[in-house]
Write a protein that holds these residues in place. Structure first.
Motif, short mmCIF file in Angstrom:
data_model
loop_
_atom_site.label_atom_id
_atom_site.label_comp_id
_atom_site.label_asym_id
_atom_site.label_seq_id
_atom_site.Cartn_x
_atom_site.Cartn_y
_atom_site.Cartn_z
N PRO A 214 0.85 -1.20 0.00
CA PRO A 214 0.00 0.00 0.00
C PRO A 214 0.88 1.25 0.00
O PRO A 214 2.08 1.20 0.31
N SER A 215 0.29 2.37 -0.30
CA SER A 215 1.04 3.62 -0.31
C SER A 215 1.50 3.97 1.10
O SER A 215 0.88 3.58 2.09
N ALA A 216 2.61 4.70 1.17
CA ALA A 216 3.16 5.10 2.47
C ALA A 216 2.16 5.95 3.24
O ALA A 216 2.03 5.84 4.47
N SER B 114 13.86 5.94 -4.76
CA SER B 114 13.82 7.24 -5.43
C SER B 114 12.46 7.58 -6.00
O SER B 114 12.27 8.65 -6.56
N SER B 115 11.50 6.68 -5.89
CA SER B 115 10.17 6.93 -6.45
C SER B 115 9.18 7.24 -5.36
O SER B 115 9.36 6.88 -4.21
N ASN B 116 8.07 7.87 -5.75
CA ASN B 116 7.03 8.22 -4.81
C ASN B 116 5.71 7.53 -5.11
O ASN B 116 4.68 7.87 -4.54
N ASP B 117 5.71 6.57 -6.03
CA ASP B 117 4.46 5.92 -6.37
C ASP B 117 4.11 4.86 -5.34
O ASP B 117 4.86 4.60 -4.42
N SER B 118 2.96 4.23 -5.52
CA SER B 118 2.47 3.28 -4.54
C SER B 118 3.05 1.89 -4.73
O SER B 118 2.69 0.97 -4.00
N ASN B 119 3.94 1.69 -5.69
CA ASN B 119 4.46 0.37 -5.97
C ASN B 119 5.79 0.11 -5.28
O ASN B 119 6.56 -0.74 -5.71
N ASN B 120 6.11 0.88 -4.24
CA ASN B 120 7.35 0.66 -3.51
C ASN B 120 7.34 -0.71 -2.86
O ASN B 120 6.31 -1.20 -2.42
N THR B 121 8.51 -1.29 -2.76
CA THR B 121 8.62 -2.58 -2.08
C THR B 121 9.29 -2.47 -0.73
O THR B 121 9.42 -3.47 -0.03
N ALA B 122 9.74 -1.29 -0.34
CA ALA B 122 10.39 -1.07 0.95
C ALA B 122 9.53 -0.15 1.80
O ALA B 122 8.72 0.63 1.29
N ILE B 123 9.70 -0.26 3.11
CA ILE B 123 8.90 0.52 4.05
C ILE B 123 9.47 1.93 4.16
O ILE B 123 10.68 2.12 4.30
N ASP B 124 8.59 2.90 4.14
CA ASP B 124 9.01 4.31 4.21
C ASP B 124 9.57 4.62 5.58
O ASP B 124 9.10 4.11 6.61
N ILE B 125 10.57 5.50 5.63
CA ILE B 125 11.22 5.88 6.89
C ILE B 125 10.25 6.58 7.84
O ILE B 125 10.40 6.51 9.07
#
Length: 627
Positions: A39-41, A95-106
């Motif tokens: 899901p998005s951060a 480096s991306s801001n979309d919802s497809n990140n695979t790492a947890i936001d800081i």
């Protein structure tokens, strides 16, 4: 089924309104097996913030762990499918801001870290069953114990080692060390599959929590080690502190557990103040950093004790101008509320008044008040008009000679809160000065050869005509009231409560109440009524106190019938003037005893040995009104 975007919006909305269970269920549905994106951060951070707000640390940690497990599962899937190498995907996600990140936001990790620090500050029970590692560094605690011993010389080394065990540490200490352990090495990044290493905000969160814990005396034994450990971890990562880092360190320094305090007579600074001043100077000398209002508030008292008043003015002017240029009027008014409150709290009421007039009081209004104020509908000491006329010329001349550069700017309007802080300070200083006057009379009585006589004729004329200190404080408060009314700042219950400390006769109390009542911005609360009842009781007017109590009950209803209100009324009824107190009957024929009764009740008449009145202090202590 709804789209992921719709579910995420619902999760954020339900989290914001407190429907945590629903938002958690929806978030779990997005983390199920087979999902190839996180899901998005913004979505999961909203859930974590709601859990933090409700103190659900355990559930917050579980949710963050579930997110981390989903992140690792998705990244393994990408690696197995050969779409991208895991490192390439990680770099892309970072480096991306979309919802497809695979790492947890800081931000999610910092939210969890903040929840641990909240628990430490609020001294919540430590509910986790896992043990907390107190050895932050690989080289053990030996070098760390040197730092602890440096700041806690009174504690033996074996006691320091003993305090590091989980059996003797407090819950607050455990929470802070648990947070510190996450910042060690790659613990946080590995455990929670973070997109990046902990940032400056992560470290500042712990430092700020340690600073807040320093207000608790029981926490002083571990805030130093926690602070030093956090700073060492920052240095190892090459992270430079900002103004928030310095503010936390300064607050910890000022709260150092030391028996040495500031010596007002010799002017010797305490070790804590010296360390705080060193940090403040270090911050000011750094061209990349700017002191904020919290820095200035922390610097006020140490700089005053160090006789660095000019530097305080410089900091205040810079703070004022920088925020005025940005039109941050709200920051200025709230900042000066904190400054005035700090100064008044430490007994620097006159300096606080000086700052208030320089930055918040409109210059034209202030001059009109001093020179052209009308005596009608004013409450003042009978000799106050003369005093103000004498001060008017010198005051105006001083303003013309020392006109500050900010004088031409339009100042933010002072609020009721600003005036109340000063009025409360004058009320406390009045009570202290009155107590000193009583003690002086006692000493004078005990020091005479005939204890039944007070020989005021032996005093010189200057000593007799000099106003008593508590009357001076009252005059300052009444002049401040004049300013408040003239520029149209409304009064509230606290304003009235503070002012009721000064009148010493029934007539003065009644006149003051009638003068203030039309200027109130709201109905009086029970606390304000209690101050009036106390004032009437102090002068022995039980009848008026009873009338005020009846009005309080009529206006405030059940709130006016509380135990505290009844106790205040009973105290007023029990107080009798002229030696008629039920607990002790004084011999009013004894001149010394009579003088003490008069002073205690606020009557400023000097009494000769024959029982006759001789002189009124400060020409007269009565107030003039239109009535």
């Amino acid at each position: 089924d709804f789209s992921v975007e719709v579910v995420e919006r619902v999760i954020k909305a339900t989290s914001m309104v407190g429907l945590i269970s629903l938002s958690l269920d929806l978030l779990t549905s997005l983390l199920r097996e087979g999902c190839d994106t996180l899901p998005s951060a913004m979505c999961y951070t909203a859930v974590l913030n709601a859990l933090r707000k409700n103190g659900r640390i355990d559930r917050l940690e579980e949710t963050l762990t579930e997110l981390a497990n989903a992140s690792r599962r998705i990244r393994r899937k990408y690696a197995q499918e050969g779409v991208q190498s895991m490192q390439e995907k990680f770099d892309l996600d970072s480096s991306s801001n979309d919802s497809n990140n695979t790492a947890i936001d800081i931000v999610a990790f910092n939210t969890y870290l903040a929840s641990l620090c909240d628990a430490a500050v609020n001294q919540l029970p430590f509910l986790s069953t896992e043990s907390v590692d107190m050895n932050i560094f690989d080289d053990g605690m030996s070098s760390f114990h040197i730092d602890v011993q440096k700041f806690n010389d009174s504690s033996p080394k074996h006691e320091q080692n003993k305090n590091q065990s989980n059996n003797t540490t407090s819950p607050s200490e455990k929470y802070l060390y648990k947070a510190l352990n996450l910042l060690k090495h790659d613990n946080a990044k590995t455990k929670f599959s973070l997109a990046q290493d902990p940032d400056l905000l992560s470290y500042n969160t712990i430092l700020t929590a340690a600073a807040k814990c320093s207000k608790n005396n029981n926490a002083k034994k571990f805030i130093r080690p926690v602070t030093e450990a956090c700073l060492r971890l920052m240095n190892e990562r090459g992270i430079k502190g900002d103004v928030f880092t310095y503010n936390a360190r300064i607050q910890v320094a000022l709260a150092s557990s030391t028996t040495e305090a500031y010596d007002s007579v010799q002017g010797h600074l305490s070790k804590a103040e010296k360390e705080a001043i060193k940090l403040i100077d270090e911050l000011i000398s750094d061209p990349t950093l700017q002191p904020d209002r919290y820095t200035i508030n922390l610097a006020l008292i140490p700089f005053l004790h160090a006789q660095r008043r000019d530097e305080i003015w410089h900091l205040l002017e810079k703070f004022y101008h920088s925020n005025m240029s940005s039109n941050n009027v709200k920051t200025i008014t709230s900042g000066f509320e904190a400054f005035l409150n700090t100064l008044v709290k430490h007994g620097e009421v006159d300096f606080a008044r000086e700052i208030f007039e320089s930055f918040l009081l409109p210059e034209p209004m202030r001059k009109i008040r001093v020179i052209e104020s009308k005596p009608k509908q004013r409450m003042q000491l009978s000799n106050e008009v003369k005093v103000m006329k004498l001060e008017a010329t010198s005051y105006s001349t001083k303003d013309q000679q020392q006109q500050p550069p900010y004088g031409a700017l339009k100042r933010p309007s002072p609020s009721t809160r600003h005036f109340n802080i000063l009025l409360g300070g004058y009320s406390k200083s009045y009570q202290s000065a009155l107590l000193r006057s009583k003690n002086a009379i006692f000493q004078d009585v005990n020091g005479t050869s005939n204890k039944n006589t007070l020989n005021f004729e032996s005093r010189d004329d200057e000593a007799v005509s000099k106003p008593i200190d508590h009357l001076v404080e009252a005059r300052k408060a009444y002049k401040l009231l004049d300013i408040m009314l003239e520029i149209g700042v409304p009064l509230d219950g606290f304003s009235l409560s503070s002012l009721m400390s000064f009148p010493s006769t029934t007539e003065q109390i009644t006149a003051l109440w009638k003068r203030i009542e039309p200027e109130l911005n709201t109905d009086l609360n029970p606390a304000a009524y209690r101050s009036i009842i106390t004032a009437y009781g102090r002068v022995g007017d039980a009848s008026s106190a009873s009338v005020v109590f009846e009005e309080m009950v009529r206006v405030c209803g059940n709130r006016g019938r509380s135990i505290e209100c009844w106790n205040v009324l009973l105290g007023a009824l029990a107080y009798r003037r002229d030696g008629e107190d039920g607990s002790e009957v004084l011999d009013v024929e004894n001149a010394a005893a009579s003088q003490m009764v008069k002073l205690t009740t606020g009557d400023s008449t000097y009494v000769n040995s024959d029982g006759t009145s001789n002189h009124k202090i400060a020409a007269s202590d009565n107030f003039t009104t239109d009535n």
